[in-house]
Design a protein around this motif. Structure first.
Motif, short mmCIF file in Angstrom:
data_model
loop_
_atom_site.label_atom_id
_atom_site.label_comp_id
_atom_site.label_asym_id
_atom_site.label_seq_id
_atom_site.Cartn_x
_atom_site.Cartn_y
_atom_site.Cartn_z
N LEU A 51 -0.99 -10.07 -1.04
CA LEU A 51 -0.53 -8.93 -1.84
C LEU A 51 0.89 -8.60 -1.37
O LEU A 51 1.10 -8.24 -0.21
N ILE A 52 1.85 -8.76 -2.26
CA ILE A 52 3.26 -8.52 -1.92
C ILE A 52 3.75 -7.27 -2.64
O ILE A 52 3.95 -7.28 -3.87
N PRO A 53 3.93 -6.15 -1.93
CA PRO A 53 4.44 -4.93 -2.57
C PRO A 53 5.93 -5.03 -2.83
O PRO A 53 6.71 -5.34 -1.93
N MET A 54 6.35 -4.77 -4.06
CA MET A 54 7.76 -4.87 -4.44
C MET A 54 8.15 -3.63 -5.24
O MET A 54 7.31 -3.02 -5.89
N MET A 55 9.41 -3.27 -5.17
CA MET A 55 9.90 -2.15 -5.97
C MET A 55 10.89 -2.69 -7.00
O MET A 55 11.27 -3.85 -6.99
N LYS A 56 11.33 -1.81 -7.87
CA LYS A 56 12.27 -2.22 -8.91
C LYS A 56 13.63 -2.52 -8.30
O LYS A 56 13.99 -2.01 -7.24
N THR A 57 14.39 -3.37 -8.99
CA THR A 57 15.75 -3.67 -8.56
C THR A 57 16.58 -2.40 -8.55
O THR A 57 16.53 -1.60 -9.48
N ARG A 58 17.34 -2.20 -7.49
CA ARG A 58 18.19 -1.01 -7.39
C ARG A 58 19.38 -1.34 -6.51
O ARG A 58 19.39 -2.34 -5.78
N LEU A 59 20.40 -0.49 -6.56
CA LEU A 59 21.64 -0.76 -5.83
C LEU A 59 21.62 -0.24 -4.40
O LEU A 59 22.37 -0.73 -3.56
N HIS A 60 20.76 0.75 -4.12
CA HIS A 60 20.70 1.32 -2.77
C HIS A 60 19.24 1.56 -2.38
O HIS A 60 18.37 1.73 -3.24
N ALA A 61 18.98 1.59 -1.08
CA ALA A 61 17.63 1.87 -0.59
C ALA A 61 17.21 3.28 -1.01
O ALA A 61 18.06 4.17 -1.19
N PRO A 62 15.92 3.51 -1.17
CA PRO A 62 15.45 4.86 -1.53
C PRO A 62 15.89 5.88 -0.49
O PRO A 62 15.85 5.63 0.71
N ALA A 63 16.33 7.03 -0.96
CA ALA A 63 16.75 8.11 -0.07
C ALA A 63 15.52 8.79 0.52
O ALA A 63 14.39 8.61 0.05
N PRO A 68 -9.70 -12.44 -2.87
CA PRO A 68 -9.39 -11.01 -2.95
C PRO A 68 -8.29 -10.66 -1.96
O PRO A 68 -8.10 -11.35 -0.94
N GLY A 69 -7.53 -9.62 -2.25
CA GLY A 69 -6.42 -9.25 -1.39
C GLY A 69 -6.66 -7.96 -0.65
O GLY A 69 -7.38 -7.07 -1.12
N HIS A 70 -6.05 -7.85 0.52
CA HIS A 70 -6.16 -6.63 1.33
C HIS A 70 -4.87 -6.48 2.14
O HIS A 70 -4.43 -7.42 2.80
N TYR A 71 -4.24 -5.31 2.08
CA TYR A 71 -2.96 -5.11 2.75
C TYR A 71 -2.79 -3.64 3.04
O TYR A 71 -3.27 -2.78 2.28
N PHE A 72 -2.14 -3.33 4.16
CA PHE A 72 -1.79 -1.95 4.49
C PHE A 72 -0.29 -1.78 4.31
O PHE A 72 0.51 -2.46 4.97
N LEU A 73 0.09 -0.89 3.40
CA LEU A 73 1.50 -0.62 3.10
C LEU A 73 1.97 0.56 3.93
O LEU A 73 1.38 1.64 3.89
N TYR A 74 3.05 0.37 4.67
CA TYR A 74 3.55 1.41 5.56
C TYR A 74 4.49 2.37 4.82
O TYR A 74 5.27 1.95 3.97
N ALA A 133 -9.99 -6.80 -5.74
CA ALA A 133 -11.21 -7.62 -5.83
C ALA A 133 -11.65 -7.67 -7.29
O ALA A 133 -11.17 -6.92 -8.14
N LYS A 134 -12.57 -8.57 -7.57
CA LYS A 134 -13.09 -8.69 -8.93
C LYS A 134 -14.27 -7.74 -9.15
O LYS A 134 -15.11 -7.56 -8.27
N ASN A 135 -14.29 -7.13 -10.34
CA ASN A 135 -15.40 -6.23 -10.68
C ASN A 135 -16.58 -7.04 -11.22
O ASN A 135 -16.57 -8.27 -11.23
N ARG A 136 -17.58 -6.35 -11.70
CA ARG A 136 -18.79 -7.02 -12.19
C ARG A 136 -18.51 -7.91 -13.40
O ARG A 136 -19.24 -8.86 -13.66
N LYS A 137 -17.46 -7.60 -14.12
CA LYS A 137 -17.10 -8.42 -15.29
C LYS A 137 -16.21 -9.61 -14.91
O LYS A 137 -15.77 -10.35 -15.79
N GLY A 138 -15.94 -9.76 -13.62
CA GLY A 138 -15.09 -10.85 -13.18
C GLY A 138 -13.62 -10.60 -13.35
O GLY A 138 -12.81 -11.52 -13.27
N GLN A 139 -13.25 -9.35 -13.57
CA GLN A 139 -11.84 -8.99 -13.75
C GLN A 139 -11.29 -8.40 -12.44
O GLN A 139 -11.99 -7.70 -11.71
N TRP A 140 -10.02 -8.70 -12.20
CA TRP A 140 -9.40 -8.16 -10.99
C TRP A 140 -9.18 -6.65 -11.13
O TRP A 140 -8.71 -6.17 -12.15
N GLU A 141 -9.50 -5.93 -10.07
CA GLU A 141 -9.25 -4.49 -10.00
C GLU A 141 -8.59 -4.15 -8.68
O GLU A 141 -9.05 -4.59 -7.62
#
Length: 711
Positions: free
Chosen positions: A623-635, A651-657, A679-687
């Motif tokens: 799981l790779i957390p990404m933000m939108k393209t921007r010119l400066h880091a968030p204030a 399935p993916g598992h990650y702790f975002l700081y 993870a996948k739900n009962r219908k086999g779809q990612w949630e």
């Protein structure tokens, strides 16, 4: 007869000086021993390390008794001689910031602070006397002296594991470098302190070492943005114009570095603004900060006779000068007080974001000689080994007093400097060797940037730029060349893509730096530290299993041109002139970062890459957390919308700081780890789901969406 008695007494003194080492556990899985009478001033005392005992306590540990029991010490001709065990097939990593080799077995290294001169001989910007074994432990020789290390080169006649005697005339397997069962270290002192760090894996040993040194640094968010160092004689107006040009062209920019011309005098320095080029420094710094761009200032510590602090600090300086400038004794409280006051008044208090500390490493022909003396009583050699760390500490403390984080550049570091907010750089400029240095930095608790300066072609420019985006500091250093990201028009759009990608990856890289601080895991690290990448199997390699398992041969080779960027990304840089390269994938499934396509599992592959792509691969379930393209880091306090990319089938598992991104409040517990589950739900779809921030903890995460790569 008289000479015989003298020789006999000398031999007796050597024998009597040997002693059994007594080990004491000083932190979970960290043991210390003392031999002889160690010097009070050592690497860890110079750095003032404060071990993160709570984090170390959470780690599993292994029994190091067999290793510690095998370590021997004695005194030879007034010097300490240490002998460490070395098994067949055991690989040794670390022993400083090396640029050309990752495996150190078979090397003789003189660990001596210096500018890198083109050979891995121990003279380096970070001659850290810490090594990691493929058996899953680490060793630190905590001495600030110059050390000589023989990494499996000498063979004692009393060895318990001697090499086989062979006849060179008839045996084709004869070698001029027979097997050695020891690492031997010579220390020019009457005693020494040694620390041993348990695993169970090599990465665990590195993590424990980093945590014992206080944990890795956590930069401000803006420190992970893009930086441009401008020409050395730029004026305030030219710097403002440069920042405006970045914005106009849509290129990210978070801090600009000013080179020597910002000072009224440099080489040696006054630490005062040149009022011709910068008539109103406070207004200039504020104008830039209002644009979202911080200022970083080049300096070296050598003080010009024209500096306002010259007379006050002169009594607290060394016996020798550098470039006709006096050398402040940074181990002396009064020298630190005077220099700190000048930096605070003239720069830090008006909002300057940090420093580039130059020329604290070498060369011998311009730095102080080893016969120099310092008022603190610290020897010239020990001052040479630790001067970069002392300079980093001095400036770091100025920002801590303001509760503001900084991120800068330095030419020298050593053991204990792990949590200081600086990245090492130098004047050497081999792209391939820069990547090897980035890999080796993970073994010794320092950060390294493969900076971009200039190039002969657009291809080289883009290849260098792609590498620097996946490093601790994304920087163009144009102090001399005046280059810009768009200097090669034929690749300007590709450069812009990667500069923007760096910004998009900021949530991921910021989290990986948080792991560096809280868990000791290097954010950019060698494949030898990656689970599923075998490093201890050379003893198993023979013609039969190489034929049956070519992957075994691949992972047994020295891997010095690919590395891990954080938990999930494997980066394989391309160099000018290359159209394809080999990549060794660890065990488990791996996917293409850009497309999400499956590329392989536990094998060596050959990849062909167009110029506009640097090969990057992602672990299954990442799981790779990404933000939108921007010119400066968030204030500070600004919400970030996050897109979480999922790769693979697991399935993916990650702790975002998350924290405020600028202050040291995280050291008081003002931070949060946001749990991401997929993870996948009962219908086999990612949630996917993201946990809420705890009450009273930072909450800078805005809208969260998931993107399923390759599906």
């Amino acid at each position: 007869m008289k000479s015989f008695i003298i020789i006999g007494l000398a031999f007796l003194s050597v024998v009597l000086s040997a002693q059994t080492l007594q080990w004491r556990e000083v932190a979970p899985g960290v043991w210390k021993t003392v031999y002889g009478s160690p010097e009070a001033y050592n690497l860890l005392s110079a750095a003032g390390v404060d071990p993160n005992q709570d984090a170390i306590q959470k780690m599993a540990k292994t029994d190091l008794s067999p290793v510690m029991d095998a370590i021997k010490a004695e005194t030879i001709n007034g010097q300490v001689y240490l002998r460490f065990p070395l098994e067949r097939g055991e690989e040794i990593f670390g022993l400083g910031l090396n640029f050309q080799t990752v495996h150190q077995r078979g090397k003789i290294l003189n660990l001596h602070m210096d500018h890198y001169g083109g050979k891995d001989n121990g003279r380096s910007h970070a001659p850290v006397p810490f090594y990691v074994s493929s058996r899953g432990y680490g060793v630190l020789i905590n001495s600030a002296e110059y050390l000589t290390v023989y990494v499996g080169t000498g063979v004692r006649k009393d060895s318990q594991n001697p090499p086989e005697v062979k006849d060179r005339n008839t045996d084709k397997t004869w070698s001029s470098r027979p097997y050695s069962d020891a690492i031997e270290v010579l220390i020019p002192a009457g005693g020494v302190e040694v620390l041993a760090f348990s695993g169970p894996t090599p990465l665990d040993a590195v993590r424990r070492y980093n945590l014992y040194c206080g944990g890795g640094t956590l930069p401000p968010r803006w420190g992970l943005g893009f930086t441009q160092r401008v020409h050395r004689l730029f004026t305030a107006d030219q710097v403002i114009e440069e920042a405006s040009e970045f914005e106009k062209r849509g290129f990210p920019l978070d801090f600009i570095g000013l080179e020597p011309g910002w000072q009224s005098r440099s080489y040696p320095c006054t630490f005062e603004w040149d009022k011709g080029r910068f008539p109103d420094p406070a207004k200039f710094v504020k104008t830039m900060k209002d644009k979202g761009v911080r200022i970083n200032l080049w300096t070296n510590p050598y003080i010009s006779p024209e500096a306002s602090i010259y007379k006050a600090i002169e009594p607290y300086t060394a016996s020798h000068t550098v470039w006709c400038g006096i050398v402040p004794d940074l181990a002396h409280p009064k020298a630190r007080e005077i220099l700190s006051a000048q930096l605070k008044k003239d720069q830090v208090d008006i909002g300057v974001g940090g420093y580039k500390i130059d020329e604290v490493d070498g060369y011998d022909h311009y730095l102080w000689p080893d016969v120099a003396t310092f008022p603190s009583g610290i020897s010239a050699a020990k001052m040479r080994q630790t001067y970069g760390v002392l300079a980093m500490k001095l400036t770091d403390e100025l920002y801590r007093q303001r509760n503001e984080r900084t991120f800068g550049l330095v030419r020298a570091s050593n053991a204990g400097g792990n949590n200081l907010p600086y990245v090492i750089y130098n004047d050497y400029y081999s792209h391939q060797d820069f990547i090897t240095a980035l890999i080796n930095s993970s073994f010794c608790g320092v950060l390294w940037t493969p900076e971009v300066r200039g190039s002969k072609t657009g291809e080289e420019w883009l290849r260098r730029f792609q590498s620097v985006v996946f490093s601790p500091m994304a920087m163009i250093n144009a102090w001399s060349s005046g280059t810009k990201p768009w200097s090669f028009p034929e690749v300007a759009e590709q450069v812009k893509y990667y500069a923007s990608l760096r910004m998009q990856l900021m949530p991921y890289f910021y989290t990986e730096f948080a792991k560096y601080h809280f868990e000791g895991t290097p954010p950019f690290r060698a494949m030898a530290l990656e689970a599923g990448f075998r490093t201890d199997n050379r003893k198993e390699v023979n013609e039969q299993n190489l034929e049956n398992n070519p992957y075994l041969e691949a992972v047994s080779r020295e891997c010095k041109d690919q590395y891990m960027a954080g938990e999930y990304l494997l980066v394989a840089p391309m160099f000018a002139g290359q159209t394809s390269r080999k990549v060794i994938l660890p065990q488990g499934k791996w996917y293409d970062f850009y497309t999400g396509d499956f590329v392989g599992e536990g094998k060596e592959i050959t990849v062909t890459s167009e110029l506009d792509k640097i090969p990057v691969f992602v672990k299954d379930g990442a799981l790779i957390p990404m933000m939108k393209t921007r010119l400066h880091a968030p204030a500070r306090g600004e919400k970030m919308d996050i897109e979480i990319r999922h790769y693979g089938e697991n399935p993916g598992h990650y702790f975002l700081y998350d924290d405020d991104g600028e202050t040291f409040d995280y050291e008081k517990g003002v931070y949060s780890w946001r749990e991401i589950k997929l993870a996948k739900n009962r219908k086999g779809q990612w949630e996917g789901a993201v946990s809420k921030a705890e009450k009273g903890k930072p909450d800078n995460i805005g809208k969260v969406t998931f993107k399923f790569m390759g599906k």
